[in-house]
Design a protein around this motif. Structure first.
Motif, PDB file in Angstrom:
ATOM      1  N   ILE A 144      16.122   4.126 -18.368  1.00 13.99           N
ATOM      2  CA  ILE A 144      15.667   3.705 -19.701  1.00 13.99           C
ATOM      3  C   ILE A 144      14.528   4.603 -20.177  1.00 13.99           C
ATOM      4  CG2 ILE A 144      14.520   1.842 -20.970  1.00 13.99           C
ATOM      5  CD1 ILE A 144      16.146  -0.110 -19.222  1.00 13.99           C
ATOM      6  N   GLU A 159      16.132   7.863 -21.322  1.00 18.21           N
ATOM      7  CA  GLU A 159      16.955   7.761 -22.529  1.00 18.21           C
ATOM      8  C   GLU A 159      16.153   7.407 -23.778  1.00 18.21           C
ATOM      9  OE1 GLU A 159      19.887   4.876 -21.394  1.00 18.21           O
ATOM     10  OE2 GLU A 159      21.052   6.357 -20.260  1.00 18.21           O
ATOM     11  N   LYS A 160      15.035   6.748 -23.610  1.00 20.94           N
ATOM     12  CA  LYS A 160      14.274   6.316 -24.785  1.00 20.94           C
ATOM     13  C   LYS A 160      12.965   7.094 -24.947  1.00 20.94           C
ATOM     14  CE  LYS A 160      16.429   1.866 -24.916  1.00 20.94           C
ATOM     15  NZ  LYS A 160      17.074   1.662 -26.169  1.00 20.94           N
ATOM     16  N   THR A 161      12.003   6.824 -24.083  1.00 19.10           N
ATOM     17  CA  THR A 161      10.665   7.402 -24.248  1.00 19.10           C
ATOM     18  C   THR A 161      10.660   8.922 -24.088  1.00 19.10           C
ATOM     19  OG1 THR A 161       9.758   5.346 -23.383  1.00 19.10           O
ATOM     20  CG2 THR A 161       8.277   7.246 -23.481  1.00 19.10           C
ATOM     21  N   ASP A 212      13.164  11.017 -24.142  1.00 18.16           N
ATOM     22  CA  ASP A 212      14.002  11.643 -25.159  1.00 18.16           C
ATOM     23  C   ASP A 212      13.244  11.769 -26.486  1.00 18.16           C
ATOM     24  OD1 ASP A 212      16.578  12.674 -26.163  1.00 18.16           O
ATOM     25  OD2 ASP A 212      16.548  10.844 -27.377  1.00 18.16           O
TER      26      ASP A 212
END
Length: 75
Positions: free
Chosen positions: A14, A17-19, A21
């Motif tokens: 996660i 994929e989130k922070t 990215d």
């Protein structure tokens, strides 16, 4: 100088994929990002999913412990 310090716990995918990215899209260099985890085992897991980032082991428990660690680690 500044650093992006990200406390994290058992969420390497996660985080990637989130922070991470988002920071990559904002053109933040990996050298400016530190990921703080609790144990050496977590460090290995995070490096497997996020190679090239600096992962710091806090040897603390919980977010409060990590925040206190971060406050003293970066003085």
């Amino acid at each position: 100088m500044y650093k992006f310090v990200i406390p994290s716990w058992k969420r390497p995918v996660i985080l990637k994929e989130k922070t991470l990215d988002f920071l990559k899209r904002m053109e933040v260099s990996k050298d400016l990002i530190d990921i703080v985890v609790e144990t050496e085992v977590m460090k290995t897991e995070y490096l497997d999913h996020n190679p090239g980032y600096n992962v710091v082991v806090s040897n603390t428990f919980g977010i409060m412990g990590k925040r206190n660690f971060i406050r003293t680690y970066y003085q």
